[in-house]
Write an enzyme that holds these catalytic residues in place. Structure first.
Site, mmCIF file in Angstrom:
data_model
loop_
_atom_site.group_PDB
_atom_site.id
_atom_site.type_symbol
_atom_site.label_atom_id
_atom_site.label_comp_id
_atom_site.label_asym_id
_atom_site.label_seq_id
_atom_site.Cartn_x
_atom_site.Cartn_y
_atom_site.Cartn_z
ATOM 1 N N VAL A 62 -1.335 -6.281 -0.306
ATOM 2 C CA VAL A 62 -2.163 -5.072 -0.308
ATOM 3 C C VAL A 62 -3.599 -5.458 0.021
ATOM 4 O O VAL A 62 -4.137 -6.417 -0.532
ATOM 5 C CB VAL A 62 -2.111 -4.378 -1.699
ATOM 6 C CG1 VAL A 62 -3.103 -3.224 -1.769
ATOM 7 C CG2 VAL A 62 -0.705 -3.884 -2.008
ATOM 8 N N ALA A 107 -7.956 -8.173 -1.603
ATOM 9 C CA ALA A 107 -6.522 -8.101 -1.300
ATOM 10 C C ALA A 107 -5.749 -8.757 -2.432
ATOM 11 O O ALA A 107 -6.346 -9.400 -3.310
ATOM 12 C CB ALA A 107 -6.219 -8.831 0.006
ATOM 13 N N LYS A 108 -4.464 -8.593 -2.460
ATOM 14 C CA LYS A 108 -3.603 -9.328 -3.394
ATOM 15 C C LYS A 108 -2.189 -9.309 -2.858
ATOM 16 O O LYS A 108 -1.834 -8.411 -2.085
ATOM 17 C CB LYS A 108 -3.624 -8.681 -4.782
ATOM 18 C CG LYS A 108 -3.322 -9.648 -5.898
ATOM 19 C CD LYS A 108 -4.534 -10.495 -6.238
ATOM 20 C CE LYS A 108 -4.236 -11.507 -7.320
ATOM 21 N NZ LYS A 108 -5.486 -12.135 -7.783
ATOM 22 N N GLY A 109 -1.408 -10.297 -3.267
ATOM 23 C CA GLY A 109 -0.016 -10.319 -2.865
ATOM 24 C C GLY A 109 0.854 -10.724 -4.031
ATOM 25 O O GLY A 109 0.367 -11.274 -5.027
#
Ligand code: NAD
Length: 418
Positions: A62, A107-109
């Protein structure tokens, strides 16, 4: 508000956002832009397990906002990963980069998996396929991943290698938190905990509390928690309690962090460490101490236990450990909460240094990195503390106001495309 709503990290992030947006008198149009992530990618992908069977895993990446620079944020492997959690963590990354003034967006995953029951081979295949799936949106110029819960320098090395194989040449700047031998940065492993120490020093100064002899309790004994234990111990603090998922240990005269780490490496948990008393997972949050460092996961300090927190300073090494209801209780008690987006920003700051060094192919020594990190953390702490004094509010609201106004300004100046 129901408990589920309170503990949904994205709802928590939105609640914190609206509080700051109200205080800033942010327009409804700007809120409309900043509430939602810019991009949410869900990937379902097959991995061959060691027993020959195929298992399909679900992962996310995201990107929340990229108006101040490329998206930046860690990748988490855990059975508890949800899209809402990744969205919240991506939004917090946007605010974090803005609060310390580094030119990145958020962001992050995450991948829903249990790395504790997977072999190194399975983890490598999972990482390489996940990287391939998200490579349509990551790159050194658009989105740069990093380590988070249950991912480490080895996982970052596989990400770098997979992406580089697709490009046809080595692309170290696509990911940070890599081993030194392939373009990692000096100081990255300790960076998050070092940043926590720098801002805690500043907070302690504000209440005239000497760090020498101060009692510290830490939830989580991973990358960040174990390093924080070592650094605070070296600073002269007494680390009286630490914990991991299986439970906690307590010794009022202080634990030796390196022996605890060795014990955890041998036994798989901090539990049953000699010369200490076993305590419950949640007890570390409530035992008598001066500094509490949540360094595990979200939503652990809630309305149900906040009034039992005894620390004078809560330094949020984890992302999102305190719910908005608990924030209110702690503020009324006079507890200083150094919010996650400030307290744990040392990690992304040295990740930024790593990215810069990779791009210029010129590397700095650890002294230079620590000096630059300290300058950035102290400057951010001072700006947040000044805002908190100006608005007579807690440091989370102040940090969010500072960050959101910077992101809103960048968004406003760039304008709306087309
Ligand atoms: P890690 O996987 O290395 O360690 C996590 C630790 O927390 C482990 O010891 C685990 O046993 C423990 N834990 C997990 N859930 C728990 C629970 N419910 N109760 C007690 N202990 C629990 O992860 P990490 O990289 O150290 O990250 C910890 C936190 O710090 C996360 O919130 C992460 O987002 C945040 N953070 C990490 C970095 C970084 O550079 N690694 C940077 C900024 C923020």
């Amino acid at each position: 508000m129901s408990t589920t709503t309170t503990l949904n990290p994205y709802h928590m992030a939105l609640q914190q956002f609206e509080l700051a947006a109200d205080k800033l008198n942010l327009s409804e149009d700007m809120r409309e832009i900043l509430r939602q992530p810019k991009r949410e990618l869900t990937v379902n992908f097959p991995v061959r397990l060691d027993n020959g069977r195929i298992k399909t895993f679900t992962g996310y990446r995201v990107q929340h906002n990229v108006n101040r620079g490329p998206a930046k944020g860690g990748i988490r492997y855990s059975p508890e990963v949800t899209l809402d959690e990744v969205k919240a963590l991506a939004m917090w990354m946007t605010w974090k980069c803005a609060v310390v003034g580094i030119p990145f967006g958020g962001a992050k995953g995450g991948v829903i998996c249990n790395p504790k029951i997977m072999s190194p081979g399975e983890l490598e295949r999972l990482t390489r396929r996940y990287t391939t799936e998200i490579s349509i949106i990551i790159s050194p110029r658009s989105d740069i991943p990093a380590p988070d819960v249950n991912t480490n320098p080895q996982v970052m090395a596989w990400i770098m290698d997979t992406y580089s194989m697709h490009e046809g040449y080595s692309t170290p700047a696509v990911v940070t938190g890599k081993p030194l031998s392939i373009g990692g940065s000096e100081g990255r492993n300790d960076a998050t905990a070092t940043g926590v120490l720098f801002v805690t020093r500043q907070a302690a100064k504000r209440i005239d509390m000497p760090l020498k002899g101060a009692r510290v309790s830490i939830q989580g004994y991973g990358n960040v928690g174990a390093t924080a234990a070592r650094l605070f111990h070296n600073e002269g603090c007494k680390v009286v309690a630490v914990s991991d998922t299986r439970g906690g240990i307590y010794n009022e005269v202080g634990l030796d962090p390196s022996s605890v780490l060795r014990h955890k490496q041998e036994q798989g948990s901090v539990l049953n460490f000699r010369q200490s008393q076993n305590i419950g997972v949640q007890d570390v949050l409530e035992i008598p101490c001066d500094i509490l460092i949540p360094a595990a996961t979200e939503g652990v300090i809630t309305a149900a236990n906040a009034d039992r927190v005894q620390a004078r300073i809560v330094a949020e090494a984890a992302n999102g450990p305190t719910t908005p209801e608990a924030d209110e209780i702690l503020y009324k008690k006079g507890t200083i909460v150094i919010p996650d987006i400030l307290a744990n920003a040392g990690g992304v700051t040295v990740s930024y240094f790593e990215w810069v060094q990779d791009i210029q192919s010129f590397f700095w020594g650890v002294e230079e990195i620590t000096k630059k990190l300290e300058m950035i953390m102290n400057r951010a702490f001072a700006a947040v503390a000044e805002k908190a004094d100006q608005y007579s509010c807690d440091m989370r609201l102040a940090a969010n106001m500072l960050a959101i106004s910077r992101v809103a300004e960048a968004t406003q100046i760039r304008g709306i495309y087309p």
